[in-house]
Write a protein that holds these residues in place. Structure first.
Motif, PDB file in Angstrom:
ATOM      1  N   LEU A  24      98.980  65.522  99.393  1.00 46.20           N
ATOM      2  CA  LEU A  24      97.964  66.438  98.880  1.00 46.20           C
ATOM      3  C   LEU A  24      97.839  66.340  97.363  1.00 46.20           C
ATOM      4  O   LEU A  24      96.723  66.416  96.811  1.00 46.20           O
ATOM      5  N   ALA A  25      98.969  66.177  96.681  1.00 45.66           N
ATOM      6  CA  ALA A  25      98.919  66.054  95.224  1.00 45.66           C
ATOM      7  C   ALA A  25      98.130  64.826  94.810  1.00 45.66           C
ATOM      8  O   ALA A  25      97.304  64.868  93.882  1.00 45.66           O
ATOM      9  N   CYS A  26      98.364  63.714  95.506  1.00 42.70           N
ATOM     10  CA  CYS A  26      97.611  62.503  95.184  1.00 42.70           C
ATOM     11  C   CYS A  26      96.132  62.675  95.519  1.00 42.70           C
ATOM     12  O   CYS A  26      95.249  62.206  94.788  1.00 42.70           O
ATOM     13  N   ALA A  27      95.861  63.336  96.637  1.00 42.65           N
ATOM     14  CA  ALA A  27      94.454  63.548  97.009  1.00 42.65           C
ATOM     15  C   ALA A  27      93.752  64.425  96.000  1.00 42.65           C
ATOM     16  O   ALA A  27      92.610  64.157  95.599  1.00 42.65           O
ATOM     17  N   LEU A  28      94.423  65.487  95.545  1.00 42.44           N
ATOM     18  CA  LEU A  28      93.817  66.356  94.543  1.00 42.44           C
ATOM     19  C   LEU A  28      93.599  65.617  93.236  1.00 42.44           C
ATOM     20  O   LEU A  28      92.572  65.805  92.555  1.00 42.44           O
ATOM     21  N   THR A  29      94.565  64.781  92.880  1.00 46.60           N
ATOM     22  CA  THR A  29      94.393  64.000  91.652  1.00 46.60           C
ATOM     23  C   THR A  29      93.194  63.071  91.779  1.00 46.60           C
ATOM     24  O   THR A  29      92.367  62.949  90.864  1.00 46.60           O
ATOM     25  N   THR A  52     101.317  61.946  88.479  1.00 48.33           N
ATOM     26  CA  THR A  52     101.433  62.715  89.719  1.00 48.33           C
ATOM     27  C   THR A  52     102.735  62.376  90.445  1.00 48.33           C
ATOM     28  O   THR A  52     103.428  63.255  90.979  1.00 48.33           O
ATOM     29  N   VAL A  53     103.064  61.089  90.474  1.00 51.67           N
ATOM     30  CA  VAL A  53     104.326  60.683  91.123  1.00 51.67           C
ATOM     31  C   VAL A  53     105.532  61.323  90.415  1.00 51.67           C
ATOM     32  O   VAL A  53     106.477  61.783  91.057  1.00 51.67           O
ATOM     33  N   VAL A  54     105.484  61.372  89.077  1.00 51.47           N
ATOM     34  CA  VAL A  54     106.586  61.985  88.335  1.00 51.47           C
ATOM     35  C   VAL A  54     106.730  63.467  88.675  1.00 51.47           C
ATOM     36  O   VAL A  54     107.829  63.973  88.917  1.00 51.47           O
ATOM     37  N   LEU A  55     105.590  64.177  88.735  1.00 54.14           N
ATOM     38  CA  LEU A  55     105.630  65.591  89.076  1.00 54.14           C
ATOM     39  C   LEU A  55     106.169  65.813  90.484  1.00 54.14           C
ATOM     40  O   LEU A  55     106.958  66.747  90.731  1.00 54.14           O
ATOM     41  N   GLY A  63     112.339  61.096  98.257  1.00 53.69           N
ATOM     42  CA  GLY A  63     111.507  60.724  99.393  1.00 53.69           C
ATOM     43  C   GLY A  63     110.032  61.021  99.182  1.00 53.69           C
ATOM     44  O   GLY A  63     109.158  60.135  99.324  1.00 53.69           O
ATOM     45  N   PRO A  64     109.666  62.237  98.812  1.00 52.41           N
ATOM     46  CA  PRO A  64     108.257  62.517  98.520  1.00 52.41           C
ATOM     47  C   PRO A  64     107.707  61.684  97.369  1.00 52.41           C
ATOM     48  O   PRO A  64     106.512  61.372  97.345  1.00 52.41           O
ATOM     49  N   ALA A  65     108.553  61.332  96.375  1.00 51.63           N
ATOM     50  CA  ALA A  65     108.066  60.489  95.283  1.00 51.63           C
ATOM     51  C   ALA A  65     107.678  59.116  95.784  1.00 51.63           C
ATOM     52  O   ALA A  65     106.672  58.538  95.347  1.00 51.63           O
ATOM     53  N   VAL A  66     108.462  58.539  96.694  1.00 50.12           N
ATOM     54  CA  VAL A  66     108.092  57.236  97.283  1.00 50.12           C
ATOM     55  C   VAL A  66     106.785  57.361  98.054  1.00 50.12           C
ATOM     56  O   VAL A  66     105.881  56.501  97.966  1.00 50.12           O
ATOM     57  N   MET A  67     106.662  58.461  98.823  1.00 51.65           N
ATOM     58  CA  MET A  67     105.419  58.692  99.566  1.00 51.65           C
ATOM     59  C   MET A  67     104.235  58.832  98.622  1.00 51.65           C
ATOM     60  O   MET A  67     103.145  58.277  98.853  1.00 51.65           O
ATOM     61  N   ALA A  68     104.418  59.553  97.517  1.00 57.02           N
ATOM     62  CA  ALA A  68     103.355  59.717  96.544  1.00 57.02           C
ATOM     63  C   ALA A  68     102.975  58.393  95.900  1.00 57.02           C
ATOM     64  O   ALA A  68     101.801  58.143  95.586  1.00 57.02           O
ATOM     65  N   SER A  69     103.940  57.504  95.668  1.00 53.26           N
ATOM     66  CA  SER A  69     103.643  56.198  95.081  1.00 53.26           C
ATOM     67  C   SER A  69     102.737  55.378  95.999  1.00 53.26           C
ATOM     68  O   SER A  69     101.728  54.789  95.561  1.00 53.26           O
ATOM     69  N   VAL A  70     103.084  55.348  97.276  1.00 53.87           N
ATOM     70  CA  VAL A  70     102.275  54.566  98.227  1.00 53.87           C
ATOM     71  C   VAL A  70     100.878  55.164  98.363  1.00 53.87           C
ATOM     72  O   VAL A  70      99.847  54.452  98.343  1.00 53.87           O
TER      73      VAL A  70
END
Length: 514
Positions: A24-29, A52-55, A63-70
């Protein structure tokens, strides 16, 4: 200290919500950036996704950071790389952009999550240090074993919901449970604790108890000897707890040993005060009693020498009074000598002299007491010169001869044996009779100690105590034992030292100059 922490792996619900939050964070960004993409360069858009990945890494973990990167790379390709709204790539240079963006996002997310984990570990260590400091402060102010046990129990309950038992070393290899516990320890636990005390190594039981807890047995190692064992029952994972448990055991052992030394010091202080009071009473009593005894002795002598002579019965009574006054005066003298020896006010006047002279003087002084008693002397003439106080050593021999005369059957001889060792000379005064009570051989040199409390033999149990004090002041030792064939023997030693050389007087011959 290992504190409860929230799990963030893929198997927990919180981790799943973290992945959803990352998407969701990536989508909002992407949604926020997409309307103005024509006015923002692609490199800046990439930096927004990396931010966004850092946040996500800071808030949710690795784990969520890896997901956010992809997801960030996928959104960037879908929304901003021609052809838009498609994952197809027409320009090969964007493939490098995707790889670099993914790699940077993964690395930054990993480092950020690692810093987050280290921060949490530092916070836990700070809490552990503060808790250990509070425990150390409580143990330092504990005034009893019960307070130590209560402080340790509360500490372990607050930190790990653990139970604890404090076992203190007693006589032999026994262990005594300190405080009161609803949950008793089994015999196997006591046996394991004794093994831990003997080996001085902690043991963690591999078998779980009835409450699915693992029990840790930690030795309480003191500076002088082992003080017992600490038993801790903990549920859950045991990783990382052993060093902290050993730190707790070290604090407990220090507190227990401190309380032991405080108790020993208090007992020694009480004994010293009691001994000082007793010596003061003995000294005052001796001085106060000696004055009327001197007057009584003088009046008895006056009655004996009265002119014209008194009747025979009156003179016999006067002699009896004189003898009893002399006996009591000797007892008072012993008490006074004992008080002086214990107070340290006696200074030795040592001189190099033969033992024969002091033995002869003692026998001459006890002539009336030892009348009709044969004294056998052996080995005395062969002894070297010794350095001692003749007056005090005469008191030692008089006391030993007098005791031998009191407690041996009439007519049996008293033996004095002297022998020379490498560094000392030993003298033994032996007599017949029943000897010392076997259960009191180590107590006969105590003050006011007698073989039989209700013995018909007159005495106060002071003579051997005086002998021990005088011999110890000369640097020797004294002991009492029973002879195999019956009878008692007291032996004491005196150091030989280095006597001065005696040069033979040169005889002048006729015709030579003197």
């Amino acid at each position: 200290m290992t504190l409860p922490e929230r799990r963030t792996d893929s198997r927990s619900p919180s981790s799943a919500w973290g992945y959803v939050g990352a998407a969701l964070a990536c989508a909002l960004t992407a949604g926020a950036v997409f309307p103005v993409h024509e006015r923002i360069e692609l490199p800046n858009i990439v930096m927004l996704f990396v931010m966004t990945v850092v946040l996500v890494a800071v808030k949710a973990g690795r784990g969520p950071a890896v997901m956010a990167s992809v997801v960030s790379v996928a959104f960037f390709d879908f929304l901003f790389v021609p052809p838009r709204f498609s994952l197809a790539v027409t320009d090969a240079q964007y493939l490098l952009t995707f790889v670099v963006m993914l790699a940077v996002s993964l690395i930054v997310g990993h480092l950020t999550a690692g810093l987050r984990t280290q921060a949490r570990e530092a916070d836990r260590r700070e809490q552990a240090t503060r808790a250990l400091y509070d425990l150390a402060r409580k143990l330092a102010g504990a005034l009893s074993i019960e307070q130590v046990d209560e402080a340790v129990k509360r500490f372990l309950e607050d930190q790990w919901c653990a139970r604890s038992w404090l076992l203190l070393a007693a006589d032999g290899d026994r262990l005594v449970l300190a405080g009161e516990r609803r949950e008793a320890l089994h015999a196997l636990d006591f046996q394991t604790a004794r093994i831990v005390c003997s080996t001085q190594k902690p043991v963690a039981s591999s078998a779980l108890d009835e409450m699915d807890r693992c029990r840790h047995f930690l030795p309480l190692t003191g500076a002088t000897r082992n003080r017992g064992a600490l038993v801790v029952s903990i549920a859950g994972p045991q990783d990382g707890r052993a060093p902290l448990l050993e730190a707790v055991a070290s604090l407990v052992s220090t507190a227990v040993e401190r309380l032991h030394f405080v108790e020993v010091a208090h007992a020694a202080q009480v004994d010293a005060l009691s001994e000082r009071l007793r010596s003061s009473i003995l000294s005052a009593l001796s001085h106060d009693v000696r004055t009327p005894l001197t007057a009584l002795y003088g009046m008895a002598d006056s009655l004996i020498l009265f002119q014209p002579p008194l009747p025979a019965e009156a003179r016999e009574t006067a002699r009896a009074i004189r003898e009893q006054a002399m006996r009591v005066n000797g007892m008072v003298g012993n008490l006074l000598d004992m008080a002086r020896l214990q107070s340290g006010r006696v200074s030795l006047r040592r001189e190099w002299q033969p033992l024969e002279e002091v033995v002869g003087a003692s026998l001459k002084l006890l002539g009336p007491t030892l009348s009709g008693r044969k004294v056998l002397i052996s080995g005395l003439a062969a002894q070297p010169l010794l350095q001692f106080d003749a007056v005090l050593m005469e008191r030692v021999l008089c006391n030993l001869f007098e005791n031998a005369d009191k407690y041996s059957p009439p007519g049996t001889p008293i033996a004095l044996e002297a022998s020379t060792g490498p560094d000392e000379v030993e003298l033994r005064v032996c007599s017949g009779g029943g000897g010392f009570p076997p259960d009191k051989l180590d107590k006969v040199f105590g003050l006011f100690e007698r073989g039989q409390p209700e013995s018909p033999v007159a005495g106060m149990g002071v003579g051997l105590a005086i002998c021990q004090s005088i011999v110890a002041a000369h640097g020797g030792t004294i002991r009492a034992f029973n002879l195999p064939g019956g009878g008692a023997c007291v032996a004491f030693t005196l150091p030989r030292g280095c006597p001065p050389s005696i040069e033979a007087e040169a005889l002048t011959q006729e015709g030579e100059a003197p």
